[in-house]
Design a protein around this motif. Structure first.
Motif, short mmCIF file in Angstrom:
data_model
loop_
_atom_site.label_atom_id
_atom_site.label_comp_id
_atom_site.label_asym_id
_atom_site.label_seq_id
_atom_site.Cartn_x
_atom_site.Cartn_y
_atom_site.Cartn_z
N GLU A 207 8.00 7.27 -31.19
CA GLU A 207 7.59 6.66 -29.93
C GLU A 207 8.72 6.62 -28.90
O GLU A 207 8.47 6.42 -27.71
N ASN A 208 9.96 6.86 -29.33
CA ASN A 208 11.10 6.89 -28.41
C ASN A 208 11.56 8.31 -28.10
O ASN A 208 12.67 8.51 -27.61
N THR A 209 10.70 9.28 -28.39
CA THR A 209 10.98 10.71 -28.14
C THR A 209 12.16 11.20 -28.97
O THR A 209 12.90 12.08 -28.53
N ILE A 210 12.34 10.62 -30.14
CA ILE A 210 13.39 11.05 -31.06
C ILE A 210 12.73 11.77 -32.24
O ILE A 210 11.72 11.31 -32.78
N PRO A 211 13.27 12.92 -32.66
CA PRO A 211 12.68 13.64 -33.79
C PRO A 211 12.65 12.81 -35.07
O PRO A 211 13.60 12.08 -35.38
N THR A 212 11.55 12.94 -35.79
CA THR A 212 11.44 12.28 -37.09
C THR A 212 12.09 13.13 -38.18
O THR A 212 12.33 12.64 -39.28
N GLY A 213 12.35 14.39 -37.88
CA GLY A 213 12.85 15.34 -38.87
C GLY A 213 11.77 16.30 -39.35
O GLY A 213 12.08 17.34 -39.92
N GLU A 214 10.50 15.95 -39.08
CA GLU A 214 9.41 16.83 -39.49
C GLU A 214 9.26 17.99 -38.52
O GLU A 214 9.33 17.82 -37.31
N ILE A 215 9.06 19.15 -39.09
CA ILE A 215 8.73 20.35 -38.32
C ILE A 215 7.30 20.72 -38.66
O ILE A 215 6.99 21.00 -39.81
N ARG A 216 6.43 20.67 -37.64
CA ARG A 216 4.99 20.80 -37.90
C ARG A 216 4.43 22.04 -37.20
O ARG A 216 4.77 22.32 -36.04
N PRO A 217 3.56 22.79 -37.86
CA PRO A 217 2.93 23.96 -37.22
C PRO A 217 2.10 23.55 -36.00
O PRO A 217 1.51 22.46 -35.98
N VAL A 218 2.05 24.41 -34.99
CA VAL A 218 1.26 24.13 -33.79
C VAL A 218 -0.22 24.41 -33.99
O VAL A 218 -1.04 24.03 -33.15
#
Length: 344
Positions: A207-218
């Motif tokens: 919610e703060n525009t910080i990456p969670t570390g997850e890379i997710r397909p589009v």
């Protein structure tokens, strides 16, 4: 053929002269760049009827860039995008940065590379900018020597060639933050723009525009821009109506690769971006609110877009992201090209 001329643009807050360099070619393309912040102030590009218009958001004078600029046209460093918690650990030591974006660090800090005067040199048809960032500047370790070369070619390519060396290990993530609008900077509308980005996945944000570390397909999302998408069809839907502010992961290839294409069919204008960087931050100016710019135009949300070729945001806290640490004896290198054109 391309040419470069120079003019006085204004003064910094402490009274130093700021020069503007005018790069032009025989196709009617003119790009103007300051030695303050490496800022691109104007891009004059003809449309399919031969009418030239300025497709770059910005200010008429230095006062705007000194007091209220949302990084218009600027070089960004030492670290583009966000660093969570405005701190990082490197080689067992914790470094504290300025929290200039809520609790996080953004775009290099309070006085990033966008707010300093670079040393400019004209080398034939190239503009060379150099800046030496002191050890400890904005909390970052090591004395960092940065050079950025701007070159406008006869093929309507604006080439940006970045290099940096350091005296100590330090994070480095450089980019350019030009705000474009192919209908003209005054149009305040992106609806008729069509975007293509070959990113197969993206960085998931909290919610703060910080990456969670997850890379997710589009796949199956509004972030799938691998085929052309009209912005007017998605801007009010993506990211809960806030438009795009997303880092797309480009295919892993050696050397330069296609990073994005955005076109404006009514004018025929288009930009293609090619880069050596692994990420493309596509931003449609959700935070642009009632900013008075050139010629008295008041820029508004979705009034422009940015194509920021860079490493992933907050890479310092995610081991699965590409490395952004530059060490003594190594050289940071990045090349990005913006190719401008008109479809007749």
């Amino acid at each position: 053929m391309s040419s470069i001329s120079q003019e006085l643009f204004g003064k910094t807050a402490n009274g130093r002269d700021v020069s503007r360099f005018i790069l032009s070619n025989n196709n009617g393309l003119t790009i103007k760049i300051l030695d303050y912040g490496g800022i691109i102030t104007d891009i004059l590009l003809p449309d399919n009827n031969g009418k030239s218009n300025d497709i770059c958001l910005g200010f008429d004078d230095m006062e705007g860039y000194l007091t209220r600029s949302p990084y218009f046209g600027a070089l960004i460093g030492r670290y583009a995008n966000r660093i969570a918690g405005a701190s990082f650990e490197l080689d067992g030591k914790t470094y504290k940065l300025a929290a200039n974006n809520g609790p996080n660090a953004l775009h290099g800090g309070i006085v990033g590379f966008d707010k300093v005067l670079w040393t400019a040199t004209i080398d034939n048809d190239k503009l060379l900018l150099k800046y030496i960032s002191a050890d400890g500047e904005e909390g970052y370790p090591g004395e960092l020597t940065v050079t950025v070369i701007y070159e406008l070619t006869a093929d309507n390519e604006l080439k940006l060639d970045y290099k940096a060396t350091t005296t100590k290990a330090t994070p480095v993530n450089l980019t350019n933050h030009t705000y474009f609008n192919l209908a003209g900077h005054e149009s305040n509308n992106l609806n008729d723009h069509v975007i293509t980005i070959p990113g197969h996945s993206y960085t998931v944000l909290d919610e703060n525009t910080i990456p969670t570390g997850e890379i997710r397909p589009v796949d199956g999302t509004l972030l799938d821009l691998r085929q052309p998408v009209r912005l007017g069809d998605v801007l009010e839907k993506v990211n809960n109506g806030l438009g795009f502010d997303n880092n797309f992961h480009l295919p892993s290839v050696e050397g330069m690769q296609f990073g994005a294409r955005i076109e404006h069919p009514p004018s025929g204008r288009y930009i293609e971006c090619y880069t050596t960087e692994p990420g493309m931050q596509f931003y449609t100016c959700k935070n642009l609110k009632d900013t008075k710019g050139k010629n008295g135009v008041v820029y508004k949300r979705f009034g422009g877009f940015c194509l920021e070729a860079q490493h992933y945001p907050d890479s310092l806290h995610h081991a699965n992201f590409p490395n952004t640490i530059l060490r003594e004896g190594d050289t940071y290198k990045q090349k990005t090209v913006y190719k401008f054109g008109v479809k007749m």
